[in-house]
Design an enzyme around this catalytic site. Structure first.
Site, PDB file in Angstrom:
ATOM      1  CG  ASP A  82      -0.661   2.073  98.202  1.00 32.76           C
ATOM      2  OD1 ASP A  82       0.449   2.548  98.479  1.00 32.76           O
ATOM      3  OD2 ASP A  82      -1.181   2.152  97.072  1.00 32.76           O
ATOM      4  CG  ASP A 104      -1.428   9.798  99.769  1.00 36.03           C
ATOM      5  OD1 ASP A 104      -0.816  10.878  99.675  1.00 36.03           O
ATOM      6  OD2 ASP A 104      -2.237   9.391  98.919  1.00 36.03           O
ATOM      7  CG  HIS A 181      -4.859   7.273  92.407  1.00 34.15           C
ATOM      8  ND1 HIS A 181      -4.228   8.419  92.851  1.00 34.15           N
ATOM      9  CD2 HIS A 181      -4.161   6.236  92.921  1.00 34.15           C
ATOM     10  CE1 HIS A 181      -3.198   8.083  93.615  1.00 34.15           C
ATOM     11  NE2 HIS A 181      -3.134   6.763  93.679  1.00 34.15           N
ATOM     12  CG  HIS A 210       0.643   5.387  93.560  1.00 35.96           C
ATOM     13  ND1 HIS A 210      -0.149   5.186  94.664  1.00 35.96           N
ATOM     14  CD2 HIS A 210       1.900   5.045  93.940  1.00 35.96           C
ATOM     15  CE1 HIS A 210       0.597   4.757  95.677  1.00 35.96           C
ATOM     16  NE2 HIS A 210       1.859   4.681  95.255  1.00 35.96           N
ATOM     17  N   GLY A 211      -1.560   4.669  89.761  1.00 39.59           N
ATOM     18  CA  GLY A 211      -2.381   4.880  88.574  1.00 39.59           C
ATOM     19  C   GLY A 211      -1.795   4.139  87.390  1.00 39.59           C
ATOM     20  CG  ASN A 232       0.679   0.816  93.376  1.00 40.41           C
ATOM     21  OD1 ASN A 232       1.639   0.057  93.485  1.00 40.41           O
ATOM     22  ND2 ASN A 232       0.352   1.681  94.310  1.00 40.41           N
ATOM     23  CB  THR A 235      -8.880   1.324  88.333  1.00 38.37           C
ATOM     24  OG1 THR A 235      -8.646   2.198  89.434  1.00 38.37           O
ATOM     25  CG2 THR A 235     -10.145   1.740  87.622  1.00 38.37           C
TER      26      THR A 235
END
Length: 406
Positions: A82, A104, A181, A210-211, A232, A235
């Site tokens: 990623d 990215d 994110h 994402h996030g 994803n 965190t």
């Protein structure tokens, strides 16, 4: 169950309205927790390795463990690389065993994003590897990975998304619809579901979020119903692990490293299990496996005899070829060796492992390979064996290609 093609995995999720977790990992504790929970939940799973999180570690050191865990898992697993920032990182990830990649360049202009992503897609698809693209900008405000994505959110345009997918030929698209994110600023993060629906209607391919940490159940369900097939999550797992370690140290500042990690895996498993049930992947392993092609390397074997006058020349060629062949996208390992006995018919052997059967054509047309093989042909007996094999599955020999030069 084998490591499987992520395209097949996400296609099943997309068509059946559930999402598979792309769980970020940075250590063996995370790796074991993810695999153990997936097996417990009978869920397909994606092992997510984010390039920005490996600045302080050698990515090549952890990949053998990740790949081994995937191959030995009792559920379908894919390995995704990623947030790569460079084309060279993509090639390295493929050669180390990742079967899905994402470059990215979302902060670049639209034309630059298309150009650079298209280049990655061409190389990755020649290796059989899936490609995730990203359009729009999923920023971040805090969290380990957010520090690499600072900035305001730029939402994905459905019109641009259609052009982007058509030109780049990506397999999945990561979209920006309001998440960030790192840690979400509140439990009431506002997501643009109308935008997401338009994108999904235009593209009809699996979408990626994402996030994905910290949203509420209703939001996840709406995301999935509007095309999100991969979510994803890192965190939240990182925060859980850190909290357990801090608590252990608070209880006794005399605890050693291993004692400080006590309970980390169990706490990670609890959260991963929650998400697998929440996103609908729990219990899907068997049906997913039926729909997925196994992902396995193939090996080219070259054995030949050598005239004595060419031995020193071939020793030099061997050293050079190990370095040059290893730079070809999809070449995983290069081994060469001399027979222990001079009495055999063949004295020199090459074993070159390729990431996937799809690599064969691009590899054998590569200038480095052609130069190597021409030198081998010039310096060895014409009667050599050049054979490419895949692993035996279910008791059947899946030999892919054989060429015996007379």
């Amino acid at each position: 169950m084998p490591l499987v093609d992520m395209r097949d995995m996400l296609k099943h999720a997309y068509q059946n309205n559930y999402a598979i977790g792309g769980f970020g990992l940075v250590s063996l504790d995370f790796l074991e927790a993810i695999i153990m929970t997936a097996e417990l939940c009978r869920s397909p799973v994606i092992l997510n390795l984010s390039e920005p999180l490996f600045h302080q570690h050698d990515f090549g050191l952890i990949m053998p463990a990740v790949e081994r865990a995937a191959h030995h898992a009792k559920v379908p697993v894919a390995i995704h690389f990623d947030h790569a920032k460079k084309h060279e990182s993509i090639v390295q990830a493929i050669n180390l065993g990742c079967n899905s990649v994402m470059l990215d360049v979302s902060s670049e202009t639209f034309p630059v994003n298309i150009t650079q992503t298209s280049r990655v897609t061409e190389v990755a698809h020649a290796c059989g590897t899936a490609v995730e693209g990203i359009l729009g900008f999923v920023g971040g405000v805090e969290g380990e990975n957010a520090i690499n994505n600072l900035g305001e959110v730029v939402y994905t345009s459905s019109e641009e998304a259609k052009v982007y997918v058509e030109r780049t030929k990506i397999d999945f698209l990561a979209v920006s619809v309001g998440t960030i994110h790192g840690r979400q600023p509140s439990r009431s993060t506002k997501l643009d579901f109308k935008r997401l629906k338009r994108i999904n209607d235009e593209l009809d391919i699996p979408l990626v979020l994402h996030g994905g940490s910290g949203l509420v159940e209703e939001q996840y369900h709406k995301l999935i119903l509007n095309g999100v097939a991969k979510i994803n999550c890192y965190t939240e797992l990182s925060d859980i692990a850190a909290a357990v370690i801090r608590l252990n140290i608070q209880k006794s500042n005399k605890k050693g490293y291993i004692e400080s990690l006590c309970g980390v895996k169990e706490s990670l498993q609890e959260k991963i299990k929650l998400y697998m049930h929440l996103w609908g992947s729990a219990g899907r392993a068997a049906e997913v496996l039926i729909q997925c092609r196994p992902w396995q390397p193939v090996e080219q074997i070259i054995i030949c005899n050598v005239e004595s006058r060419y031995i020193q020349q071939l020793d030099t060629l061997t050293e050079q070829a190990r370095k040059t062949l290893a730079t070809i996208p999809g070449v995983r390992q290069v081994f060469s060796g001399w027979a222990l006995s001079d009495s055999g018919q063949y004295r020199l052997c090459w074993r070159i492992q390729l990431a996937h059967a799809d690599v064969i054509n691009s590899y054998q047309s590569h200038p480095h390979y052609n130069a190597f093989y021409n030198q081998i042909s010039h310096s060895t007996d014409p009667k050599k064996i050049n054979t490419t094999f895949a692993a035996t599955l279910s008791g059947t020999n899946h030999q892919l290609k054989e060429s015996v030069t007379a």
